[in-house]
Design a protein around this motif. Structure first.
Motif, PDB file in Angstrom:
ATOM      1  N   GLY A 271       7.471  10.737   5.006  1.00 57.36           N
ATOM      2  CA  GLY A 271       8.503  10.012   5.752  1.00 57.36           C
ATOM      3  C   GLY A 271       9.871  10.462   5.253  1.00 57.36           C
ATOM      4  N   TYR A 272      10.911   9.701   5.628  1.00 56.01           N
ATOM      5  CA  TYR A 272      12.272  10.104   5.248  1.00 56.01           C
ATOM      6  C   TYR A 272      12.425  10.263   3.737  1.00 56.01           C
ATOM      7  CZ  TYR A 272      13.404   8.031   9.879  1.00 56.01           C
ATOM      8  OH  TYR A 272      13.438   7.687  11.200  1.00 56.01           O
ATOM      9  N   THR A 273      11.862   9.304   2.963  1.00 53.22           N
ATOM     10  CA  THR A 273      12.057   9.356   1.505  1.00 53.22           C
ATOM     11  C   THR A 273      11.482  10.653   0.941  1.00 53.22           C
ATOM     12  OG1 THR A 273      11.864   6.940   1.390  1.00 53.22           O
ATOM     13  CG2 THR A 273      11.640   8.135  -0.675  1.00 53.22           C
TER      14      THR A 273
ATOM     15  N   GLU B 102       0.997  14.409   2.999  1.00 54.28           N
ATOM     16  CA  GLU B 102       1.067  13.290   3.946  1.00 54.28           C
ATOM     17  C   GLU B 102      -0.341  13.042   4.484  1.00 54.28           C
ATOM     18  OE1 GLU B 102       2.923  10.810   5.396  1.00 54.28           O
ATOM     19  OE2 GLU B 102       1.140  10.490   6.622  1.00 54.28           O
ATOM     20  N   ALA B 103      -0.761  11.772   4.457  1.00 51.83           N
ATOM     21  CA  ALA B 103      -2.129  11.445   4.867  1.00 51.83           C
ATOM     22  C   ALA B 103      -2.378  11.814   6.334  1.00 51.83           C
ATOM     23  CB  ALA B 103      -2.377   9.948   4.672  1.00 51.83           C
TER      24      ALA B 103
ATOM     25  N   GLY C  83       4.238   7.050   9.294  1.00 48.63           N
ATOM     26  CA  GLY C  83       4.526   5.696   8.803  1.00 48.63           C
ATOM     27  C   GLY C  83       5.763   5.131   9.498  1.00 48.63           C
ATOM     28  N   CYS C  84       6.526   4.334   8.753  1.00 49.29           N
ATOM     29  CA  CYS C  84       7.718   3.696   9.351  1.00 49.29           C
ATOM     30  C   CYS C  84       8.684   4.700   9.939  1.00 49.29           C
ATOM     31  CB  CYS C  84       8.473   2.925   8.270  1.00 49.29           C
ATOM     32  SG  CYS C  84       7.744   1.364   7.869  1.00 49.29           S
ATOM     33  N   SER C  85       8.769   5.895   9.338  1.00 48.94           N
ATOM     34  CA  SER C  85       9.827   6.820   9.743  1.00 48.94           C
ATOM     35  C   SER C  85       9.691   7.283  11.190  1.00 48.94           C
ATOM     36  CB  SER C  85       9.875   8.019   8.789  1.00 48.94           C
ATOM     37  OG  SER C  85      10.172   7.565   7.490  1.00 48.94           O
TER      38      SER C  85
ATOM     39  N   ASN D 119      10.274   3.274  13.666  1.00 53.92           N
ATOM     40  CA  ASN D 119      11.321   2.246  13.550  1.00 53.92           C
ATOM     41  C   ASN D 119      12.220   2.182  14.779  1.00 53.92           C
ATOM     42  OD1 ASN D 119      13.819   3.955  13.008  1.00 53.92           O
ATOM     43  ND2 ASN D 119      12.412   4.730  11.453  1.00 53.92           N
ATOM     44  N   GLY D 120      13.222   1.296  14.706  1.00 50.56           N
ATOM     45  CA  GLY D 120      14.107   1.094  15.853  1.00 50.56           C
ATOM     46  C   GLY D 120      15.177   2.170  15.987  1.00 50.56           C
TER      47      GLY D 120
ATOM     48  N   PHE E 216      17.888   2.386  14.055  1.00 52.84           N
ATOM     49  CA  PHE E 216      19.208   1.857  13.704  1.00 52.84           C
ATOM     50  C   PHE E 216      19.620   2.469  12.354  1.00 52.84           C
ATOM     51  CE2 PHE E 216      19.540  -2.440  16.019  1.00 52.84           C
ATOM     52  CZ  PHE E 216      18.542  -2.138  16.939  1.00 52.84           C
TER      53      PHE E 216
ATOM     54  N   VAL F 270      -3.891  11.352  -0.369  1.00 50.39           N
ATOM     55  CA  VAL F 270      -4.242  11.366  -1.792  1.00 50.39           C
ATOM     56  C   VAL F 270      -5.216  10.220  -2.018  1.00 50.39           C
ATOM     57  CG1 VAL F 270      -3.343  11.072  -4.129  1.00 50.39           C
ATOM     58  CG2 VAL F 270      -2.044  12.391  -2.421  1.00 50.39           C
TER      59      VAL F 270
ATOM     60  N   ASN G 298       5.863   4.178   0.165  1.00 46.22           N
ATOM     61  CA  ASN G 298       6.527   2.949   0.587  1.00 46.22           C
ATOM     62  C   ASN G 298       5.578   1.867   1.124  1.00 46.22           C
ATOM     63  OD1 ASN G 298       8.841   1.368   0.907  1.00 46.22           O
ATOM     64  ND2 ASN G 298      10.023   3.100   1.583  1.00 46.22           N
TER      65      ASN G 298
ATOM     66  N   GLY H 161      15.689   0.934   6.249  1.00 46.90           N
ATOM     67  CA  GLY H 161      15.548   2.135   5.421  1.00 46.90           C
ATOM     68  C   GLY H 161      15.840   3.455   6.094  1.00 46.90           C
ATOM     69  N   VAL H 162      16.351   3.483   7.325  1.00 47.73           N
ATOM     70  CA  VAL H 162      16.607   4.804   7.915  1.00 47.73           C
ATOM     71  C   VAL H 162      17.666   5.527   7.078  1.00 47.73           C
ATOM     72  CG1 VAL H 162      17.369   6.076   9.948  1.00 47.73           C
ATOM     73  CG2 VAL H 162      15.924   4.066  10.227  1.00 47.73           C
TER      74      VAL H 162
HETATM   75  C1  LIG Z   1       8.825  -1.534  13.487  1.00 45.48           C
HETATM   76  C2  LIG Z   1       9.831  -1.069  12.471  1.00 45.48           C
HETATM   77  C3  LIG Z   1      11.172  -1.009  12.798  1.00 45.48           C
HETATM   78  C4  LIG Z   1      12.119  -0.595  11.854  1.00 45.48           C
HETATM   79  N1  LIG Z   1      13.410  -0.429  12.260  1.00 45.48           N
HETATM   80  C5  LIG Z   1      14.343   0.029  11.386  1.00 45.48           C
HETATM   81  C6  LIG Z   1      15.645   0.337  11.825  1.00 45.48           C
HETATM   82  O1  LIG Z   1      15.955   0.289  13.015  1.00 45.48           O
HETATM   83  N2  LIG Z   1      16.567   0.718  10.885  1.00 45.48           N
HETATM   84  C7  LIG Z   1      16.239   0.845   9.563  1.00 45.48           C
HETATM   85  O2  LIG Z   1      17.121   1.152   8.741  1.00 45.48           O
HETATM   86  N3  LIG Z   1      14.960   0.652   9.141  1.00 45.48           N
HETATM   87  C8  LIG Z   1      14.009   0.288  10.024  1.00 45.48           C
HETATM   88  N4  LIG Z   1      12.700   0.156   9.620  1.00 45.48           N
HETATM   89  C9  LIG Z   1      12.349   0.536   8.239  1.00 45.48           C
HETATM   90  C10 LIG Z   1      12.369   2.066   8.039  1.00 45.48           C
HETATM   91  O3  LIG Z   1      11.685   2.687   9.107  1.00 45.48           O
HETATM   92  C11 LIG Z   1      11.719   2.419   6.713  1.00 45.48           C
HETATM   93  O4  LIG Z   1      12.397   1.736   5.660  1.00 45.48           O
HETATM   94  C12 LIG Z   1      11.742   3.907   6.390  1.00 45.48           C
HETATM   95  O5  LIG Z   1      11.287   4.671   7.480  1.00 45.48           O
HETATM   96  C13 LIG Z   1      10.876   4.181   5.168  1.00 45.48           C
HETATM   97  O6  LIG Z   1      10.672   5.561   5.045  1.00 45.48           O
HETATM   98  P1  LIG Z   1       9.691   6.097   3.929  1.00 45.48           P
HETATM   99  O7  LIG Z   1       9.685   7.570   3.999  1.00 45.48           O
HETATM  100  O8  LIG Z   1      10.068   5.507   2.618  1.00 45.48           O
HETATM  101  O9  LIG Z   1       8.265   5.498   4.294  1.00 45.48           O
HETATM  102  P2  LIG Z   1       7.314   5.814   5.532  1.00 45.48           P
HETATM  103  O10 LIG Z   1       8.063   6.425   6.650  1.00 45.48           O
HETATM  104  O11 LIG Z   1       6.550   4.576   5.827  1.00 45.48           O
HETATM  105  O12 LIG Z   1       6.352   6.958   4.989  1.00 45.48           O
HETATM  106  C14 LIG Z   1       5.331   6.708   4.067  1.00 45.48           C
HETATM  107  C15 LIG Z   1       4.230   7.743   4.345  1.00 45.48           C
HETATM  108  O13 LIG Z   1       3.338   7.740   3.238  1.00 45.48           O
HETATM  109  C16 LIG Z   1       2.080   8.132   3.728  1.00 45.48           C
HETATM  110  N5  LIG Z   1       1.057   7.763   2.741  1.00 45.48           N
HETATM  111  C17 LIG Z   1       0.718   6.519   2.313  1.00 45.48           C
HETATM  112  N6  LIG Z   1      -0.306   6.603   1.426  1.00 45.48           N
HETATM  113  C18 LIG Z   1      -0.596   7.917   1.285  1.00 45.48           C
HETATM  114  C19 LIG Z   1      -1.548   8.645   0.522  1.00 45.48           C
HETATM  115  N7  LIG Z   1      -2.438   8.014  -0.258  1.00 45.48           N
HETATM  116  N8  LIG Z   1      -1.571   9.997   0.615  1.00 45.48           N
HETATM  117  C20 LIG Z   1      -0.692  10.658   1.410  1.00 45.48           C
HETATM  118  N9  LIG Z   1       0.216  10.004   2.180  1.00 45.48           N
HETATM  119  C21 LIG Z   1       0.273   8.656   2.118  1.00 45.48           C
HETATM  120  C22 LIG Z   1       1.962   7.351   5.034  1.00 45.48           C
HETATM  121  O14 LIG Z   1       1.000   7.927   5.902  1.00 45.48           O
HETATM  122  C23 LIG Z   1       3.378   7.411   5.568  1.00 45.48           C
HETATM  123  O15 LIG Z   1       3.563   8.414   6.553  1.00 45.48           O
HETATM  124  C24 LIG Z   1      11.728  -0.254  10.534  1.00 45.48           C
HETATM  125  C25 LIG Z   1      10.362  -0.301  10.200  1.00 45.48           C
HETATM  126  C26 LIG Z   1       9.423  -0.687  11.167  1.00 45.48           C
HETATM  127  C27 LIG Z   1       7.974  -0.699  10.800  1.00 45.48           C
END
Ligand SMILES: Cc1cc2nc3c(=O)[nH]c(=O)nc-3n(C[C@H](O)[C@H](O)[C@H](O)COP(=O)(O)OP(=O)(O)OC[C@H]3O[C@@H](n4cnc5c(N)ncnc54)[C@H](O)[C@@H]3O)c2cc1C
Length: 450
Positions: free
Chosen positions: A51-53, A73-74, A80-82, A85-86, A88, A226, A255, A392-393
């Motif tokens: 995802g973004y992080t 990435e699984a 995932g969330c990335s 999301n909306g 924003f 993983v 996340n 979290g975007v």
């Molecule tokens: C419906 C919804 C609406 C939202 N709207 C907004 C918004 O408009 N604005 C905003 O700022 N935030 C919003 N958010 C929150 C924002 O999307 C997240 O905070 C952000 O995308 C988190 O990014 P990330 O990379 O940390 O995690 P994620 O994008 O969730 O990525 C985590 C990834 O880890 C992978 N993973 C997990 N376990 C394993 C493993 N064992 N092995 C390999 N890979 C694994 C998953 O498959 C996943 O793809 C929203 C979230 C949701 C659900």
């Protein structure tokens, strides 16, 4: 056996190569294509989560610190969330207001946090520019709307604090100004307008980050969950169904999708909570006129259980809020109907409109309402960033940058509360869902009363 809708508290991993959910964002978007991890590979830095992080961390490591990491990435990039999301891009993360941040840590820290949040928005813009990412940014600003009269005064106080303390260019808008220029809603009693926030296509942003990281030298393996993390001498071995990766350092960027028993650094330190979205059929000209909607409108209300909404470029409304408590209930029509009912209460002229898309995702909530970007051990081998509480975007993009600095040993980091302690463990973690149920009931009661 894995559930059809992944549940991080019950399933051992998110699955292998699952397709994107049927969302508005995923329509017509092909998965970012690369093979799964195979055989035994070595890397300096392994990153779990595409995802973004994880991707921002990978790009920053490769392009700014001369470290070529490997991302596992699984499922798909942005699964995932990335990718759900909306879209924003907001000024903040977690659930603490600036007034709360100031009360907790003092004015200087509040200033530093504000600067970091604004920089997070700039980081997204810079990455879009550098990667020429076609994620359709819409620069109309964002409205925080008082859903009732009592909330108006709170917003006015917030505006004064933000303008005086941080020089923020936000403006207070009266109910009349909203009615004239933004929307016709009985639930819009005033608003704060943040001119520098913007909207975008979240999945295309995630895929853009993956392209950039890949071009900068990072290896990226989708379809590679993983399933085990084990120490191996001075290194760490990550096992996936089709290969294994031996790393000097590990970044956990999974996340809200982190499985329940994954690594001692993160176990029981956050709470995955479902957030859900509907997207309506395109509005007719008459419907749009009746709602008085301004192009690119992007708003969230002041409820305890907040609703957020956007007018999308093709005249559909995206409307989101809390979802089910358990993964197995995520797709139940009752949650779709709840969002549709709330939309019609917000914009009564849309009575009878259909929701054409409905999906949910897991956001990561921390016990003390703010995230961490953390080095988890004394050795400097394990790092994580999580607990963004649904916002979290921008912050995830920034957290990836900060994680890369920490991994690379760059000490030029701001002194921020996010970086000074690990996420606290939830006491009685097995009762987190009971607590959420109680919080939802209390929230509905409060939102009904106030
Ligand atoms: C419906 C919804 C609406 C939202 N709207 C907004 C918004 O408009 N604005 C905003 O700022 N935030 C919003 N958010 C929150 C924002 O999307 C997240 O905070 C952000 O995308 C988190 O990014 P990330 O990379 O940390 O995690 P994620 O994008 O969730 O990525 C985590 C990834 O880890 C992978 N993973 C997990 N376990 C394993 C493993 N064992 N092995 C390999 N890979 C694994 C998953 O498959 C996943 O793809 C929203 C979230 C949701 C659900």
């Amino acid at each position: 056996m894995l559930s059809s809708f992944y549940d991080p508290l019950l399933d051992s991993n998110p699955g292998t190569g699952r397709p994107y959910p049927v969302s508005y964002w995923a329509q017509g978007v092909n998965p970012w294509s690369a093979p799964a991890l195979s055989g035994e590979q070595q890397t300096e830095v392994a990153i779990i989560g595409g995802g973004y992080t994880g991707l921002s961390c990978a790009w920053h490591l490769a392009s700014q610190h001369d470290i070529q990491p490997t991302v596992l990435e699984a499922n798909q990039i942005g699964w995932g969330c990335s990718g759900r999301n909306g879209g924003f891009v907001l000024n903040g993360t977690g659930r603490l207001s600036f007034a709360q941040i100031e009360n907790k840590w003092g004015e200087q820290t509040a200033q530093a946090v504000y600067a970091e949040y604004r920089q997070a928005i700039d980081t997204v813009s810079e990455l879009i520019d550098i990667g020429d990412i076609p994620c359709a940014p819409e620069y109309g600003g964002y409205l925080k709307i008082a859903h009732n009269r009592q909330s108006v005064e709170l917003l006015k106080q917030q505006a004064i604090l933000m303008q005086r303390k941080f020089g923020d260019p936000l403006r207070f808008l009266s109910a009349q100004a909203l009615e004239k220029n933004y929307l016709h809603s009985p639930q819009a009693h005033g608003a704060l307008h943040y001119p520098y926030c913007f909207g975008l296509h979240p999945l295309k942003l995630a895929q853009g980050y993956a392209n950039m990281a890949h071009q900068a030298g990072a290896k990226i393996y989708p379809q590679s969950p993983v399933i085990k993390i084990q120490p191996e001498g001075s290194k760490i071995r990550l096992l996936t169904p089709s290969g294994s990766l031996v790393a000097d350092k590990l970044v956990i960027a999974s996340n809200g999708y982190t499985p329940n028993q994954f690594h001692s650094a993160v176990d029981k330190r956050h709470f995955p909570v479902l957030s859900s979205i509907i997207v309506t059929a395109p509005l007719s000209d008459a419907q749009r006129q009746a709602c008085g909607l301004k192009s690119g409108l992007m708003a969230m209300d002041t409820r305890t259980l907040k609703y957020y909404y956007r007018l999308l470029p093709d005249n559909r409304i995206l409307f989101g809020g809390r979802g089910a408590i358990r993964g197995k209930d995520a797709n139940h029509p009752v949650y779709k109907k709840r969002l549709l009912d709330a939309l019609v209460q917000t914009l009564p002229a849309l009575n009878g409109i259909q929701a054409e898309y409905f999906w949910s995702g897991w956001v990561s909530v921390s016990l003390d309402d703010y995230p961490r970007i953390c080095q988890a051990d004394d050795k400097g081998q394990v790092f994580y960033a999580m607990g963004y509480c649904g916002s979290g975007v921008s912050f995830a993009s920034q957290a990836g940058k900060r994680l890369a600095q920490r991994v690379a040993g760059d000490l030029n980091l701001p002194t921020l509360p996010f970086m000074q302690s690990p996420l606290p463990q939830f006491p009685m973690a097995q009762f987190r869902r009971l607590g959420l149920w109680a919080f939802y009931h209390l929230g509905r009661f409060r939102d009904g009363l106030l």
